[in-house]
Design an enzyme around this catalytic site. Structure first.
Site, short mmCIF file in Angstrom:
data_model
loop_
_atom_site.label_atom_id
_atom_site.label_comp_id
_atom_site.label_asym_id
_atom_site.label_seq_id
_atom_site.Cartn_x
_atom_site.Cartn_y
_atom_site.Cartn_z
N HIS A 59 0.83 -1.21 0.00
CA HIS A 59 0.00 0.00 0.00
C HIS A 59 0.86 1.26 0.00
O HIS A 59 0.45 2.29 -0.51
CB HIS A 59 -0.97 0.00 1.19
CG HIS A 59 -2.16 -0.88 0.96
ND1 HIS A 59 -3.46 -0.47 1.12
CD2 HIS A 59 -2.24 -2.17 0.54
CE1 HIS A 59 -4.28 -1.46 0.83
NE2 HIS A 59 -3.57 -2.50 0.49
N GLY A 65 4.56 5.91 -4.93
CA GLY A 65 5.81 5.17 -4.82
C GLY A 65 6.17 4.82 -3.38
O GLY A 65 5.49 5.22 -2.44
N ASP A 67 7.54 5.60 -0.54
CA ASP A 67 8.08 6.83 0.06
C ASP A 67 7.58 7.03 1.49
O ASP A 67 7.67 8.14 2.03
CB ASP A 67 7.69 8.04 -0.80
CG ASP A 67 6.18 8.30 -0.76
OD1 ASP A 67 5.43 7.39 -0.33
OD2 ASP A 67 5.75 9.39 -1.15
N ASP A 240 -5.41 -18.47 3.15
CA ASP A 240 -4.97 -19.83 2.88
C ASP A 240 -5.40 -20.70 4.06
O ASP A 240 -4.92 -20.52 5.18
CB ASP A 240 -3.44 -19.83 2.73
CG ASP A 240 -2.88 -21.22 2.44
OD1 ASP A 240 -3.58 -22.22 2.72
OD2 ASP A 240 -1.75 -21.30 1.94
#
Ligand code: HEM
Ligand code: NAG
Ligand code: NAG
Ligand code: NAG
Ligand code: NAG
Length: 323
Positions: A59, A65, A67, A240
């Site tokens: 996220h 980007g 950052d 899972d």
């Protein structure tokens, strides 16, 4: 000089080529061990933090980007990225903050929060059974975190073609996408992420969405009950069902048996552009682990700030000079 060349040059100068393994070798030799110690400590009491860090990394990298813009607190004046609906249940921010404060004590204003996220995520991957990999570092922290910038993070109801486009915009291929979705071999989702799949269409009497294994549906129905779509206290289930705490390719085999929890994940095994990749990954765990490590490095290169761009935050949840 060709005008096109002049236009391209600055872009080339700020590419991820400027990230280097061991960026802190001389400025803060203890950087990586300090991060690792904090992740290990938290994992020791709660192994589910591995999933939290993985998702946080994704996220962060998908909005402006990698950052560390995801870590910024909202204020009265400015709603930060974390205010967005997709922030829902993001975890692990406290681990990054703790690593940061340990690092500031040792090497002040040196190690970026963006690098801490990337390093901590690698350490979490290893603890959860994934393959280790070198993390290129040298990212700088962003100066902007706005809720309105949060778009292009695929949601659980997105179609595969939509998600392929979202990943392509970040320079990631269909293969990268399917491999990165292997992150869903650990972690949990709230019932709201797949509730429609437990409901029958009033007109056809059939369950909505792609076919789901009957025993999985019974299990999910029991876990979720009829609880309304409430954000707080909504139950969660593992993606899972077999190896929920281990990064492995079992997730893909489950998809091939109609045992994917999210509609999106299940569609990976059905869509023509992704199902071949799912089959391949399902058949080769070592291959998956290696590809996953490589894809994680690639995700970490997305739109990074380097050199003198951005800043090195002193605290990860606030800019150095709040505007
Ligand atoms: C196209 C893609 C994706 C979609 C639609 C998607 C969707 C979701 C959803 C709906 C959840 C559950 C959130 C909740 O209810 O709490 C979730 C959790 C998670 N996602 Fe994804 N995701 C995608 C890609 C990724 C990628 C690329 C990664 C990492 C590389 C990732 C890592 C995780 C992890 C580890 C969790 C579990 C978090 C936890 O247990 O706290 N996802 N995702
Ligand atoms: C840092 O040290 C490691 C291990 O000695 C080495 O592989 C790496 O290239 C070094 N990186 C830099 C930027 O000096
Ligand atoms: C996510 O945003 C909500 C407001 O929309 C806020 O209350 C919550 O604290 C945020 N979560 C995180 C982890 O920042
Ligand atoms: C759940 O929904 C079903 C069907 O709508 C209903 O028969 C059942 O009583 C509900 N259970 C609870 C616990 O609300
Ligand atoms: C996928 O491929 C099959 C067989 O090659 C074809 O019948 C089907 O229409 C394709 N589906 C989509 C959505 O392209």
């Amino acid at each position: 000089m060709n005008p096109l060349f002049i236009f391209l040059l600055p872009i080339a100068l700020v590419s991820a080529q400027d990230l280097r393994v061991g960026f802190y070798n001389s400025s803060c030799p203890q950087a990586e061990p300090i991060v690792k110690a904090v992740v290990q400590k938290h994992f020791g009491t709660d192994p589910s933090i591995a999933a939290g860090l993985l998702r946080l990394y994704f996220h962060d990298c998908f909005v402006r980007g990698c950052d560390a813009s995801i870590l910024i607190d909202s204020t009265e004046k400015a709603r930060s990225e974390r205010f967005a609906g997709t922030n829902r249940s993001l975890r692990g921010l406290d681990i990054i903050d703790e690593a940061k404060s340990n690092l500031e004590a040792r090497c002040p204003s040196t190690v970026s929060c963006a690098d801490i996220i990337a390093l901590a995520t690698r350490d979490a991957v290893v603890l959860a059974g994934g393959l280790g990999y070198d993390v290129p570092t040298g990212r700088r922290d962003g100066l902007r975190s706005e809720v309105k910038d949060v778009r292009g993070i695929p949601g659980p109801m997105d179609t595969i073609p939509q998600a392929i486009q979202d990943f392509a915009r970040k320079g990631l291929t269909v293969k990268d996408m399917v491999v990165l979705l292997g992150a869903h071999s650990i972690g949990v989702t709230h019932c709201g992420g797949f509730r429609t799949r437990l409901l029958r269409s009033p007109s056809t009497g059939k369950f909505f969405g792609p076919t789901m294994d009957t025993s999985l549906r019974a299990k999910l129905q029991q876990a979720c009950g009829n609880s309304s779509i409430q954000l707080e206290n909504e139950p969660t289930v593992s993606f899972d069902q077999n190896t929920p705490m281990a990064i492995d390719n079992r997730f893909y085999s489950e998809l091939l048996h109609s045992r994917g929890v999210l509609e999106f994940d299940q569609m990976l095994a059905l869509d023509n552009s992704t199902k071949g990749i799912v089959e391949h990954l399902a058949s080769d765990n070592d291959g998956f682990l290696k590809k996953f490590a490589d894809a994680m490095v690639k995700l970490g290169n997305v739109e990074v700030l380097v050199g003198s761009e951005g800043e090195i935050r002193k605290k990860c949840n606030v800019f150095n000079m709040p505007s």
